[in-house]
Design an enzyme around this catalytic site. Structure first.
Site, PDB file in Angstrom:
ATOM      1  N   ASP A 174       0.816  -1.214   0.000  1.00  0.00           N
ATOM      2  CA  ASP A 174       0.000   0.000   0.000  1.00  0.00           C
ATOM      3  C   ASP A 174       0.850   1.264   0.000  1.00  0.00           C
ATOM      4  OD1 ASP A 174       0.868  -0.746   2.612  1.00  0.00           O
ATOM      5  OD2 ASP A 174      -0.557   0.665   3.488  1.00  0.00           O
ATOM      6  N   GLU A 227       0.245  -1.654   5.377  1.00  0.00           N
ATOM      7  CA  GLU A 227       1.240  -1.334   6.397  1.00  0.00           C
ATOM      8  C   GLU A 227       0.967   0.033   7.010  1.00  0.00           C
ATOM      9  OE1 GLU A 227       5.126   0.520   7.761  1.00  0.00           O
ATOM     10  OE2 GLU A 227       3.808   1.152   6.163  1.00  0.00           O
TER      11      GLU A 227
END
Ligand SMILES: [Zn+2]
Length: 486
Positions: free
Chosen positions: A78, A145
């Site tokens: 991400d 994350e």
């Protein structure tokens, strides 16, 4: 995209161009994840996902390297979606538009996603570049994350087969990371009682502004002013002299940022108005002097302010002021194993008052779990003394540095050989996923490297193009030099 096709290493930049073209903000990484898995399967590579969506791809050793230890190359899928106010961009639909500006790659009005897109691209480049020499490779791409490390939390034991992990999420080329702090939030809630102000009181707003602020991990050792702590100190010192009554206390916006501003609403008897203004002016001189080496722009302003709210009772006021004033803040302990590195710290990040309660948000960080736990216990005791309730939230473990780590020493040696300079071996006082990987894989030997990225998590994010090339040289050299299985 044509800009990127001119850059080397070609494999890496081609993968990064693809990553930019498929939206992947935190919690919306699915399209990119599916693209990568199909791409790997087309190449006949083993690829699968776990229950939380993490991707694992395996590539066999190149000829003659079958005997080497297996290595995990790890990145998070991400990116942080941030844009400038005047930029039209839908992070769930629109591609990122990277462009070259001198030695830097930037994005038009948005975050670039080089955190951790370059790391991800480098791992995919190792899978696709047939000219490389390496032992068995596992690529691990983790979910979400940036907003809670969901993928790292969900990682199961016995999935990865490697005994070495290279994390690609650090942001300065020439620095090698061998440890990071864990963190936990602490939320202290104090019930408040209120009563009408005595007759003859005037209300004022006191605004403290102009502090530098900064990252509550990376900047915690700099001795910067904390707006919440400075305001509590003023109140503790002046309350009885000025017969001061507190109506509200608001400071800081994020638990992980050192607070730059705080605002009080207070009332004093008419006869003490002059003394209040004088006390504020004296206090500004005092803190300006104490913090003169680090804070240049502090201002403390007292303005008449109409406020219909009731004042805290004397007892509630004493408890709140005592709680914030007695809270520890900043560095609690330096590391014994790594010189010059903070082991344990906390940030008194946010103070707010509502009608019937006050809240203080802390972020505690430590390289070791027991360091974090110690500070939690201190805040529990303090809460008990103040009559407040203390809760913790969102804890994640640190990655305790191991100066004897074989892979860290291999990366360091490879760097010296390649570039004829000694890299800085570092420990970061902020979170990386490595601490969480140690739970299912306690014996994994880990290190973190990456290219130079500045302005991460903001629309100013940029990656230094020559540093990407050096990072790639280092990574591929290390893969070539991984020792044989023991
Ligand atoms: Zn990152």
């Amino acid at each position: 995209m044509s800009d990127l096709s001119q850059l080397t290493p070609q494999h890496l930049w081609q993968h990064f161009a693809t990553i930019c073209s498929i939206p992947h903000p935190s919690k919306h990484e699915e399209a990119l994840a599916q693209h990568i898995v199909s791409w790997a399967k087309e190449r006949k590579l083993f690829a699968e996902r776990d229950a939380v969506g993490n991707i694992l791809i395996r590539k066999p050793a190149t000829p003659g390297m079958e005997n080497r230890k297996s290595v995990v190359l790890q990145a998070h899928l991400d990116m942080v979606p941030q844009k400038n106010n005047d930029t039209e961009h839908d992070f769930e639909k629109d591609p990122i538009q990277p462009y070259v500006d001198g030695q830097w790659l930037k994005a038009r009005g948005t975050t670039l996603g080089s955190d951790n897109g370059i790391g991800m691209a480098s791992a995919l480049a190792v899978l696709s570049d047939e000219s490389l020499v390496h032992g068995p490779i596992e690529v691990l791409l983790t979910m979400t994350e940036e907003t809670g490390m969901d993928g790292a939390f969900g990682l199961q034991p016995n999935w990865l087969k490697s005994e070495i992990l290279i994390n690609t999420d650090s942001e300065t080329e020439g620095e090698i990371y061998m440890g990071c702090a864990g963190g936990v939030d602490c939320i202290t809630t104090l019930p408040l009682s209120r009563e009408a102000l005595p007759a003859g009181y005037e209300t004022f707003k006191i605004s403290l502004k102009g502090l530098k602020g900064g990252h509550s991990g990376g900047d915690i050792h700099l001795g910067l002013g904390n707006a919440n702590k400075l305001m509590a100190r003023f109140l503790a010192a002046q309350t009885s002299e000025l017969e001061l009554r507190l109506l509200s206390f608001t400071g800081g916006t994020l638990r992980n940022a050192i607070p730059r501003e705080a605002t009080l609403v207070v009332a004093v008897p008419q006869s003490k108005v002059g003394a209040l203004k004088q006390a504020a002016a004296d206090y500004l001189t005092l803190i300006g002097h104490e913090l003169s080496a680090v804070e240049k722009g502090i201002s403390l302003q007292v303005d008449a302010f109409e406020c219909g709210s009731k004042a805290l009772t004397q007892d509630s006021q004493n408890r709140l002021v005592g709680l914030v004033n007695a809270s520890p803040n900043g560095v609690m302990r330096m590391s014994d194993s790594v010189k010059g590195v903070v082991e344990t710290s906390l940030n008194v990040g946010v103070v707010t008052t509502e009608q019937d309660c006050a809240q203080v948000l802390y972020l505690i960080r430590s390289l070791i779990d027991s360091g974090k736990q110690y500070v939690v216990e201190v805040l529990m005791s303090l809460g008990q003394l103040a009559g407040a309730e203390v809760k913790t939230k969102g804890g994640y473990p640190g990655w305790e540095p191991n100066p004897e780590s074989p892979v860290m020493n291999l990366v360091s040696e490879s760097y010296k050989k390649l570039f004829d300079t000694t890299p800085h071996v570092m420990v970061i006082h902020a979170g990386l996923e490595c601490g969480l990987f140690k739970r299912p894989y306690p014996d994994m030997d880990m290190v973190s490297i990456g290219p130079t990225i500045t302005g991460a998590h903001s629309p100013d994010e940029q990656v230094h193009i020559p540093s990407v090339s050096r990072y790639w040289q280092l990574l591929t050299q290390v893969l070539k030099s991984i020792p044989e299985k023991g």
